[in-house]
Design a protein around this motif. Structure first.
Motif, PDB file in Angstrom:
ATOM      1  N   ASP A  14     -12.899 -19.426  11.766  1.00  0.00           N
ATOM      2  CA  ASP A  14     -14.099 -19.416  12.616  1.00  0.00           C
ATOM      3  C   ASP A  14     -15.076 -20.514  12.201  1.00  0.00           C
ATOM      4  N   PHE A  15     -15.177 -20.747  10.897  1.00  0.00           N
ATOM      5  CA  PHE A  15     -16.041 -21.813  10.395  1.00  0.00           C
ATOM      6  C   PHE A  15     -15.549 -23.170  10.891  1.00  0.00           C
ATOM      7  N   ILE A  16     -14.253 -23.415  10.783  1.00  0.00           N
ATOM      8  CA  ILE A  16     -13.683 -24.690  11.224  1.00  0.00           C
ATOM      9  C   ILE A  16     -13.960 -24.914  12.708  1.00  0.00           C
ATOM     10  N   LEU A  17     -13.756 -23.885  13.509  1.00  0.00           N
ATOM     11  CA  LEU A  17     -13.983 -24.013  14.948  1.00  0.00           C
ATOM     12  C   LEU A  17     -15.459 -24.249  15.253  1.00  0.00           C
ATOM     13  N   SER A  18     -16.343 -23.601  14.502  1.00  0.00           N
ATOM     14  CA  SER A  18     -17.789 -23.820  14.676  1.00  0.00           C
ATOM     15  C   SER A  18     -18.178 -25.245  14.304  1.00  0.00           C
ATOM     16  N   VAL A  19     -17.575 -25.762  13.246  1.00  0.00           N
ATOM     17  CA  VAL A  19     -17.851 -27.138  12.826  1.00  0.00           C
ATOM     18  C   VAL A  19     -17.418 -28.111  13.916  1.00  0.00           C
ATOM     19  N   LEU A  20     -16.233 -27.897  14.472  1.00  0.00           N
ATOM     20  CA  LEU A  20     -15.762 -28.775  15.545  1.00  0.00           C
ATOM     21  C   LEU A  20     -16.728 -28.751  16.728  1.00  0.00           C
ATOM     22  N   LYS A  21     -17.199 -27.564  17.070  1.00  0.00           N
ATOM     23  CA  LYS A  21     -18.141 -27.441  18.185  1.00  0.00           C
ATOM     24  C   LYS A  21     -19.454 -28.159  17.868  1.00  0.00           C
ATOM     25  N   SER A  22     -19.955 -27.982  16.639  1.00  0.00           N
ATOM     26  CA  SER A  22     -21.230 -28.607  16.277  1.00  0.00           C
ATOM     27  C   SER A  22     -21.131 -30.129  16.210  1.00  0.00           C
ATOM     28  N   PHE A  23     -19.938 -30.657  15.947  1.00  0.00           N
ATOM     29  CA  PHE A  23     -19.747 -32.103  15.932  1.00  0.00           C
ATOM     30  C   PHE A  23     -19.440 -32.659  17.321  1.00  0.00           C
ATOM     31  N   GLY A  24     -19.430 -31.794  18.330  1.00  0.00           N
ATOM     32  CA  GLY A  24     -19.302 -32.253  19.702  1.00  0.00           C
ATOM     33  C   GLY A  24     -17.889 -32.385  20.240  1.00  0.00           C
ATOM     34  N   PHE A  25     -16.914 -31.778  19.577  1.00  0.00           N
ATOM     35  CA  PHE A  25     -15.552 -31.806  20.106  1.00  0.00           C
ATOM     36  C   PHE A  25     -15.501 -30.967  21.384  1.00  0.00           C
ATOM     37  N   CYS A  26     -14.693 -31.399  22.340  1.00  0.00           N
ATOM     38  CA  CYS A  26     -14.610 -30.670  23.606  1.00  0.00           C
ATOM     39  C   CYS A  26     -13.862 -29.347  23.410  1.00  0.00           C
ATOM     40  N   ASN A  27     -14.104 -28.410  24.323  1.00  0.00           N
ATOM     41  CA  ASN A  27     -13.513 -27.073  24.211  1.00  0.00           C
ATOM     42  C   ASN A  27     -11.989 -27.104  24.190  1.00  0.00           C
ATOM     43  N   GLN A  28     -11.381 -27.995  24.967  1.00  0.00           N
ATOM     44  CA  GLN A  28      -9.916 -28.082  24.996  1.00  0.00           C
ATOM     45  C   GLN A  28      -9.374 -28.453  23.612  1.00  0.00           C
ATOM     46  N   TRP A  29     -10.006 -29.427  22.969  1.00  0.00           N
ATOM     47  CA  TRP A  29      -9.583 -29.850  21.630  1.00  0.00           C
ATOM     48  C   TRP A  29      -9.734 -28.696  20.639  1.00  0.00           C
ATOM     49  N   ILE A  30     -10.849 -27.990  20.716  1.00  0.00           N
ATOM     50  CA  ILE A  30     -11.101 -26.861  19.815  1.00  0.00           C
ATOM     51  C   ILE A  30     -10.040 -25.777  20.014  1.00  0.00           C
ATOM     52  N   GLN A  31      -9.659 -25.529  21.253  1.00  0.00           N
ATOM     53  CA  GLN A  31      -8.611 -24.539  21.530  1.00  0.00           C
ATOM     54  C   GLN A  31      -7.272 -24.983  20.954  1.00  0.00           C
ATOM     55  N   TRP A  32      -6.963 -26.277  21.055  1.00  0.00           N
ATOM     56  CA  TRP A  32      -5.714 -26.790  20.480  1.00  0.00           C
ATOM     57  C   TRP A  32      -5.698 -26.607  18.968  1.00  0.00           C
ATOM     58  N   VAL A  33      -6.809 -26.942  18.324  1.00  0.00           N
ATOM     59  CA  VAL A  33      -6.899 -26.781  16.871  1.00  0.00           C
ATOM     60  C   VAL A  33      -6.761 -25.305  16.510  1.00  0.00           C
ATOM     61  N   ASP A  34      -7.428 -24.445  17.267  1.00  0.00           N
ATOM     62  CA  ASP A  34      -7.331 -23.002  17.030  1.00  0.00           C
ATOM     63  C   ASP A  34      -5.874 -22.548  17.085  1.00  0.00           C
ATOM     64  N   GLN A  35      -5.144 -23.005  18.081  1.00  0.00           N
ATOM     65  CA  GLN A  35      -3.729 -22.638  18.198  1.00  0.00           C
ATOM     66  C   GLN A  35      -2.915 -23.169  17.017  1.00  0.00           C
ATOM     67  N   CYS A  36      -3.226 -24.368  16.577  1.00  0.00           N
ATOM     68  CA  CYS A  36      -2.481 -24.968  15.456  1.00  0.00           C
ATOM     69  C   CYS A  36      -2.705 -24.215  14.146  1.00  0.00           C
ATOM     70  N   ILE A  37      -3.936 -23.790  13.899  1.00  0.00           N
ATOM     71  CA  ILE A  37      -4.222 -23.182  12.594  1.00  0.00           C
ATOM     72  C   ILE A  37      -4.024 -21.674  12.568  1.00  0.00           C
ATOM     73  N   SER A  38      -4.054 -21.027  13.731  1.00  0.00           N
ATOM     74  CA  SER A  38      -4.040 -19.560  13.714  1.00  0.00           C
ATOM     75  C   SER A  38      -2.732 -18.925  14.179  1.00  0.00           C
ATOM     76  N   THR A  39      -1.771 -19.705  14.584  1.00  0.00           N
ATOM     77  CA  THR A  39      -0.528 -19.110  15.091  1.00  0.00           C
ATOM     78  C   THR A  39       0.639 -19.292  14.126  1.00  0.00           C
ATOM     79  N   THR A  40       0.337 -19.405  12.865  1.00  0.00           N
ATOM     80  CA  THR A  40       1.373 -19.599  11.854  1.00  0.00           C
ATOM     81  C   THR A  40       1.735 -18.267  11.221  1.00  0.00           C
ATOM     82  N   SER A  41       2.997 -18.112  10.913  1.00  0.00           N
ATOM     83  CA  SER A  41       3.425 -16.946  10.143  1.00  0.00           C
ATOM     84  C   SER A  41       4.265 -17.435   8.969  1.00  0.00           C
ATOM     85  N   LEU A  42       4.255 -16.665   7.917  1.00  0.00           N
ATOM     86  CA  LEU A  42       4.976 -17.003   6.696  1.00  0.00           C
ATOM     87  C   LEU A  42       5.999 -15.918   6.411  1.00  0.00           C
TER      88      LEU A  42
END
Length: 107
Positions: A11-39
């Protein structure tokens, strides 16, 4: 850096991206990359169970260093703001390393 990567909250990473002005689509892509991993844990070469992490950046992911740097930028800005307010004293350390290039010429 290993433990620092593990402690980055998504959530912090996504908030940082938003505060630095990244567009919502980019933020969603990053969210998918970091949160859909399983070990999975291997015991004697066999997979046993799946672990779904809830935070952290993945070691070896080419995106992780960039996200970590953006998160670190927030800490830097907070420290500089606290310094200007006289709440902390920040000292600067300069590290110089001489780089050499060895060239071998073969014919």
């Amino acid at each position: 850096m290993e433990k620092a990567y593990d402690k980055m909250e998504w959530d912090f990473i996504l908030s940082v991206l938003k505060s630095f002005g990244f567009c919502n689509q980019w933020i969603q892509w990053v969210d998918q990359c970091i949160s859909t991993t399983s070990l999975s844990v291997l015991i004697n070469g066999a997979s046993h169970g799946i672990i779904n992490p809830t935070r952290g950046l993945h070691q070896g992911d080419p995106l992780s260093p960039f996200l970590f740097i953006l998160g670190s930028e927030v800490l830097t800005r907070l420290l500089l703001k606290a310094e200007t307010q006289g709440r902390v004293q920040v000292s600067t350390v300069t590290v110089k390393k001489k780089l050499t290039l060895d060239t071998k010429i073969t014919s």
